[in-house]
Design a protein around this motif. Structure first.
Motif, PDB file in Angstrom:
ATOM      1  N   ASN A  40       0.688  -1.138   0.158  1.00 12.05           N
ATOM      2  CA  ASN A  40       0.086  -0.025  -0.018  1.00 12.05           C
ATOM      3  C   ASN A  40       0.805   1.331   0.096  1.00 12.05           C
ATOM      4  O   ASN A  40       0.319   2.364   0.031  1.00 12.05           O
ATOM      5  N   LEU A  69      -0.201   4.696  -1.699  1.00 15.28           N
ATOM      6  CA  LEU A  69      -1.450   5.440  -1.032  1.00 15.28           C
ATOM      7  C   LEU A  69      -0.775   6.737  -0.227  1.00 15.28           C
ATOM      8  O   LEU A  69      -1.221   7.814  -0.505  1.00 15.28           O
ATOM      9  N   PHE A  76      -3.524  -0.312  -4.726  1.00 22.76           N
ATOM     10  CA  PHE A  76      -2.879  -1.668  -4.127  1.00 22.76           C
ATOM     11  C   PHE A  76      -2.111  -2.060  -5.121  1.00 22.76           C
ATOM     12  O   PHE A  76      -2.288  -2.272  -6.325  1.00 22.76           O
TER      13      PHE A  76
END
Length: 576
Positions: A47, A50, A87
């Protein structure tokens, strides 16, 4: 040489990819590697894009795609797939998994590395009181502390176990005077034997109750007991001899409990309150020299920074009482001082119940202000909740007294024997003990230590769910298959082939043991390792049902036997 865990290896590769793409150096935590949910068709995901996208002011999905293009994982993963807002999903290659498993077959540590920089830990746990039998209130500290000591030693840390028993203070005046009145000779008899007049203090609780009752009801006895306290503290030889006999009888009882529990504490690990008596005056003197100790209502107190009561007034630690005696606050400060100065510990762990949280926070703060714990040494309270009965109240006996630990453990063995009989198995005392004691310990360890847990015989001895019995049964199944194979001339192969989903799932579970131990020791929560072991046993059960072993063609049979062997070793290592 031990292979790095999967998540750690992927994290390092994400770090490299981000550096190559953006020139920014992120750490492995920022790589944000997580196990992926099964529906994503991948085992891991990153992740990282992000958080990084916010810093760079870029669309996260676009940044994730660029990171994926720079991610060098061809040897271990299928091409990364971008999902959701950004992702990066990663599915491991079967050939890579197979090679990792083959490595584990020759590694007695099953991939778990030892620490690169060894630290010296002091772990303070168990801590029963002299002249009282151990009860269920001592269970969690003893079990959790022992589990942490075993894991820390396994990963290569140097661990000094400390059993800070309650063996000093005012109550010992009445206890020693009770010994005298029962005919114990100060110079004769070892503890637990004839003390000179045919008496014994084997029933510690009854002995303590008798002394306490006389203390309350017999003024003459109470006066003699107070004089005994002075004699004990002053080093009077006959009084000290009786005190040592009293302590030795209690230690004999502690050994009996530890042996039943399979706990590694020994007499050499005992460092009770009495150990620090000659250092208390020095501790107080140092506190005064640093200007931390001040008189308050006749007592010498320390007011650690940041602690105030409801009225806004500072909260004290009393380090010398108005009568000149010392408190357990002083003793705990002396213990920290010795453990860092003389024992050279860099990590101090106190496995003590949650109600003592404020006490330890204050003691640790004073130790920091004194410089006993600083940048190179730290202390942590490994707190735990209570053991409750099925009525969700504190677990007690039918009489309302705390459940004695010896009785609880013997009942566990008896109940395990009954379970074996119900399943048509021959009586086996050693097996009943392994199942019964294992059930008690695992029920405790598999619960988040900071929460209370309900003590339930039915649940902890169940062959289903997250219990030690379920894990032991999975191990027994694996060993049974291996024994049958050996009797037929087959052995685990050196090469593992993953043909079915159940084999792949088991392979992934086996490879995650190092990460499980690392996660457990990151915040000293054994339930994380228990959760991993339960997941491994579930994966093995799925494999056992879906993948014939002994009837498979030879190459596949030997591969599956190797998976059985690794599973048995992982469960055995984890439970140990």
């Amino acid at each position: 040489m031990h292979q790095p865990d999967i998540a750690g290896e992927l994290a390092r590769r994400v770090v490299d990819a981000v550096a190559q793409l953006t020139g920014q150096q992120i750490d492995e935590e920022a790589a944000a590697i997580r196990e992926a949910a099964p529906e994503h068709g991948a085992e891991y995901q990153s992740n990282a894009a992000l958080a990084l996208a916010k810093q760079l002011g870029r669309p996260p999905r676009e940044l994730a795609q660029e990171i994926a293009e720079n991610l060098r994982v061809e040897d271990m993963s299928e091409p990364p797939v971008i999902a959701g807002p950004g992702f990066i999903n990663l599915r491991l290659r079967e050939q890579w998994l197979e090679a990792r498993l083959a490595f584990l077959l020759d590694d007695e540590r099953l991939g778990v590395p030892t620490v690169s920089a060894r630290e010296r830990f002091v772990v303070d746990y168990s801590a029963p009181n002299v002249a009282k039998e151990m009860h269920v209130g001592h269970l969690r500290s003893t079990i959790i502390g022992d589990a942490l000591v075993r894991m820390l030693r396994f990963v290569g840390e140097e661990v000094i176990a400390q059993n800070h028993i309650g063996d000093w203070g005012t109550p010992f005046g009445m206890l020693i005077e009770q010994l005298v009145d029962e005919g114990w000779a100060p110079t004769g008899g070892a503890a637990g034997t004839d003390g000179g007049a045919g008496h014994s203090i084997a029933d510690l609780n009854a002995f303590y109750r008798a002394a306490n009752e006389r203390w309350r009801e017999d003024p003459a006895f109470a006066e003699r007991a107070r004089a005994r306290v002075v004699a004990l503290q002053g080093g009077d030889p006959p009084t000290r001899t009786l005190w040592r006999q009293l302590v030795a009888e209690s230690e004999r009882h502690f050994r009996e409990v530890y042996e039943l529990l399979g706990v590694e504490l020994s007499d050499a690990d005992i460092a009770g309150e009495s150990t620090y008596q000659d250092e208390l005056a020095e501790v107080v003197e140092e506190l005064e020299e640093r200007g931390l100790a001040t008189l308050s209502e006749g007592a010498l107190c320390v007011f650690p920074k940041g602690f105030t009561g409801r009225d806004g007034e500072p909260v004290p630690l009393i380090v010398r009482k108005s009568d000149g005696g010392y408190s357990y606050d002083t003793t705990d400060l002396a213990a920290i001082r010795r453990r860092t100065r003389e024992l050279g510990a860099r990590e101090l762990l106190y496995v003590v119940g949650a109600p003592q949280r404020l006490h330890f926070e204050m003691v640790f703060q004073v130790a920091r202000e004194m410089g006993w714990i600083n940048g190179s040494a730290r202390a942590e309270h490994v707190a735990f909740g209570s053991v409750l009965g099925e009525d969700r109240k504190m677990l007690r006996s039918r009489t309302g007294a705390p459940v004695l630990l010896v009785e609880l453990l013997r009942e566990a063995i008896d109940r395990a024997a009954q379970v074996l009989a119900q399943r048509g198995m021959e009586p086996d005392a050693e097996l009943a003990r392994a199942i019964g004691i294992g059930a008690v310990k695992y029920a405790d360890l598999s619960s988040d230590r900071e929460k209370d847990y309900v003590f339930s015989w039915a649940r902890m001895l169940s062959f289903e769910g997250n219990t030690s019995v379920y894990l032991q049964y999975a191990n027994a199944r694996a060993r049974s298959v291996l024994r049958r194979a050996l009797s037929e001339g087959a052995t685990p192969g050196a090469r593992i082939v993953l043909e079915r989903d159940a084999e792949r799932e088991l392979a992934l579970a086996l490879l995650r043991l190092p990460a499980a131990i690392d996660a457990t020791l990151s915040d000293y929560r054994p339930h994380k390792l228990c959760g991993y072991l339960h997941g491994l046993a579930v994966s093995f059960s799925g494999f056992y049902e879906a993948c014939p072993v002994l009837t498979a063609e030879p190459a596949l049979r030997d591969s599956r036997l190797a998976l059985c062997e690794l599973t048995s070793r992982a469960i055995t290592l984890g439970l140990s």
